[in-house]
Design an enzyme around this catalytic site. Sequence first.
Site, PDB file in Angstrom:
ATOM      1  N   PRO A   2       1.278  -0.677   0.094  1.00  0.00           N
ATOM      2  CA  PRO A   2      -0.004  -0.502   0.157  1.00  0.00           C
ATOM      3  C   PRO A   2       0.833   1.116  -0.245  1.00  0.00           C
ATOM      4  CG  PRO A   2      -0.342  -1.252   1.743  1.00  0.00           C
ATOM      5  CD  PRO A   2       0.715  -2.393   1.258  1.00  0.00           C
ATOM      6  N   GLU A   3       0.371   2.394  -1.069  1.00  0.00           N
ATOM      7  CA  GLU A   3       1.102   3.315  -0.538  1.00  0.00           C
ATOM      8  C   GLU A   3       0.301   4.007   0.099  1.00  0.00           C
ATOM      9  OE1 GLU A   3       2.176   5.561  -4.730  1.00  0.00           O
ATOM     10  OE2 GLU A   3       2.141   2.845  -5.327  1.00  0.00           O
ATOM     11  N   LYS A  58       3.796   6.458   5.200  1.00  0.00           N
ATOM     12  CA  LYS A  58       2.643   4.963   4.333  1.00  0.00           C
ATOM     13  C   LYS A  58       2.606   3.857   5.638  1.00  0.00           C
ATOM     14  CE  LYS A  58       5.473   4.909  -0.064  1.00  0.00           C
ATOM     15  NZ  LYS A  58       6.085   4.823  -0.854  1.00  0.00           N
ATOM     16  N   HIS A  89      -0.958 -16.988   5.539  1.00  0.00           N
ATOM     17  CA  HIS A  89      -0.447 -15.281   5.883  1.00  0.00           C
ATOM     18  C   HIS A  89      -1.131 -14.863   7.087  1.00  0.00           C
ATOM     19  CE1 HIS A  89      -0.152 -16.440   0.919  1.00  0.00           C
ATOM     20  NE2 HIS A  89       0.996 -16.179   1.445  1.00  0.00           N
ATOM     21  N   ARG A 108       4.547 -11.468   1.863  1.00  0.00           N
ATOM     22  CA  ARG A 108       6.354 -11.794   1.886  1.00  0.00           C
ATOM     23  C   ARG A 108       7.018 -11.430   2.754  1.00  0.00           C
ATOM     24  NH1 ARG A 108       7.007  -8.456  -3.502  1.00  0.00           N
ATOM     25  NH2 ARG A 108       8.940  -8.675  -3.282  1.00  0.00           N
ATOM     26  N   ARG A 258      12.934   0.076 -11.050  1.00  0.00           N
ATOM     27  CA  ARG A 258      11.169  -0.182 -11.191  1.00  0.00           C
ATOM     28  C   ARG A 258      10.676  -0.324 -12.586  1.00  0.00           C
ATOM     29  NH1 ARG A 258       9.936   1.535  -5.141  1.00  0.00           N
ATOM     30  NH2 ARG A 258       8.466  -0.048  -6.100  1.00  0.00           N
TER      31      ARG A 258
END
Length: 268
Positions: A2-3, A58, A89, A108, A258
């Site tokens: 998320p940003e 963030k 998760h 992750r 990126r």
Amino acid sequence: MPELPEVETIVRDLNKSLRGKIFSDVIVHDAFLLRQQQKDFIGRIKGLAIEKIARRGKAVIVHLSSGEFLVIQLMMTGQLIADGQQDKHTRLTFNFSDGSALLYNDQRRFGQLRVVADLSEIKHFNILGPEPFSKEFTPALISEKFRKTVRPVKNVLLDHTFVAGIGNIYACEILYRGQVNPRRQARRLTQAEVKTIHQKTIEVLKEAIDHRGCSMRNYRDGLGQVGLFKERLAVYARQGLPCPRCHQPIRRITQSGRGTFYCGHCQK
DNA sequence: AGGTCGACCTGGCAGC
DNA sequence: TGCTGCCAGGTCGACC
């Protein structure tokens, strides 16, 4: 991950559902997520009430009734889900005295959780640039930062010491709206373009918040729902598809490792 | 000092 | 089906 708009959406939702709740227990399914915490993570949370939930960049900041802060960095794939189903998760479960629960999921495992007495203990916060909606974020500040660097404008927008909360998706979308080519050196932008970047940054982020952020792979808001802004993305992850403005195909290039998406025809 | 790159970790997907 | 390689929203530390 998320940003800013996604984290802001999560924080607003959680404020509605969690404010005033009391932590009855914390279950750590994966201690790796607490690698920054020296000790006593659970002890510094259990029995305390949530006064409010805030955001810086963030990061999610839970204000505890002890005066301490639970700081949650969601990084790429972290999710905070109120009353969801635990899955493989789920890394932590926060139980509340009313029987409800908050899950921290993270595919992750890049995310991190810490309890601190003072926010300055978070090194990242000390170097973070201004919030884009604050009065410190002005065309004059952007102009000054841009002047001092040889980097491409896309890389500067992504630099959290310049401004907090912009990630790869919104950097691409801001430059598209401003019709500025991401490869341009920041120092070469005109004053008019700097003003446009300032305006489009605020416009894009506000619009994204209004639409509850955007869901790429893993983002879910505080209710476990997907965001709607994805439908409005003009360039991000749209390589080969027509530009909404000129219908030329969107390009993908790599900048500092990126992906960058842009329209080579209308971003000058 | 400023800037780039790889590492961190897991999983989805495309191509063979 | 199963393998390989690439890609992913963030941040940090090593290195040039």
